[in-house]
Design an enzyme around this catalytic site. Structure first.
Site, PDB file in Angstrom:
ATOM      1  N   GLU A 122       9.334 -47.649  52.354  1.00 41.36           N
ATOM      2  CA  GLU A 122      10.470 -48.558  52.165  1.00 41.36           C
ATOM      3  C   GLU A 122      11.810 -47.830  52.143  1.00 41.36           C
ATOM      4  OE1 GLU A 122       9.659 -46.962  48.152  1.00 41.36           O
ATOM      5  OE2 GLU A 122       8.418 -47.491  49.878  1.00 41.36           O
TER       6      GLU A 122
ATOM      7  N   CYS B 100       3.150 -43.933  47.537  1.00 42.74           N
ATOM      8  CA  CYS B 100       3.483 -42.811  46.664  1.00 42.74           C
ATOM      9  C   CYS B 100       2.474 -42.724  45.510  1.00 42.74           C
ATOM     10  CB  CYS B 100       4.936 -42.884  46.198  1.00 42.74           C
ATOM     11  SG  CYS B 100       5.521 -41.294  45.512  1.00 42.74           S
TER      12      CYS B 100
ATOM     13  N   HIS C 248       7.631 -42.654  50.790  1.00 43.30           N
ATOM     14  CA  HIS C 248       8.191 -43.977  50.510  1.00 43.30           C
ATOM     15  C   HIS C 248       8.542 -44.651  51.832  1.00 43.30           C
ATOM     16  CE1 HIS C 248       8.398 -43.901  46.150  1.00 43.30           C
ATOM     17  NE2 HIS C 248       8.613 -42.605  46.271  1.00 43.30           N
TER      18      HIS C 248
END
Length: 195
Positions: free
Chosen positions: A179, A77, A177
């Protein structure tokens, strides 16, 4: 395997640490130059604003260290955007690792800023995306983006194409993102760890 997660007082660090731990990795959150230099892999998470992030990187000397790294490196990001030359956000000079300038999305009747939510990946062209397919969904939250260029290894569209992922030598980065992107994001992190 030693994984250093760069600590520059940015947001989103805990979700990156948790995602790595779920993969059986014990990452080290650090701003220590030697720990980062000695790591097998480096992850540069990000959530926040370019000018304040660059101030913190400069205060810690990380603006000089990060461009010299030779091990596999993954920006996430804001961690991707900071690899560029300059950002419209705060009229900020960045790390200069990749040859792009970060620009702000322009809102219109159909597209609000920030670009937030699930969107697809297109034009995948990197081992980072092994086992994935065109149109897989990942989670984005951003108001600024890197235009598509020779460094682009995946694209998104909102409404025009933008760089969803970039690469230069050992430096990989994703605008979304990973994750927070479910099984697709987990696969991308696994692929990065396998580089």
């Amino acid at each position: 395997m030693k994984i250093a997660v760069v600590d520059y007082k940015g947001g989103n660090v805990q979700s990156v640490l948790f995602a790595l731990e779920r993969l059986g990795v014990e990452p080290t959150l650090t701003a220590d130059a030697e720990q980062i230099r000695r790591a097998d892999k480096v992850i540069f998470p990000g959530e926040g604003e370019a000018a304040s992030a660059m101030r913190e990187l400069r205060a810690q000397g990380l603006d000089k260290l990060l461009p010299t790294l030779t091990q596999p490196f993954l920006g996430v990001c804001l961690g991707m955007q900071l690899l560029g030359r300059h950002s419209e956000e705060g009229d900020t000079d960045l790390l200069g690792i990749l040859p792009f300038d970060v620009v702000r999305f322009r809102a219109d009747a159909d597209h609000k800023v920030p670009h937030m939510g699930w969107n697809t990946l297109q034009q995948l062209r990197s081992p980072l995306f092994a086992g994935l397919r065109e149109q897989d969904y990942v989670y984005f939250v951003h108001s600024y983006y890197a235009p598509v260029g020779a460094y682009t290894i995946a694209e998104g569209a909102y409404p025009a194409p933008f760089s969803a992922a970039v690469q230069h030598q050992n430096f990989y980065a994703v605008q979304f993102h990973a994750e927070k992107s479910g099984p697709v994001g987990t696969r991308i992190l696994e692929n990065f760890l396998a580089l």
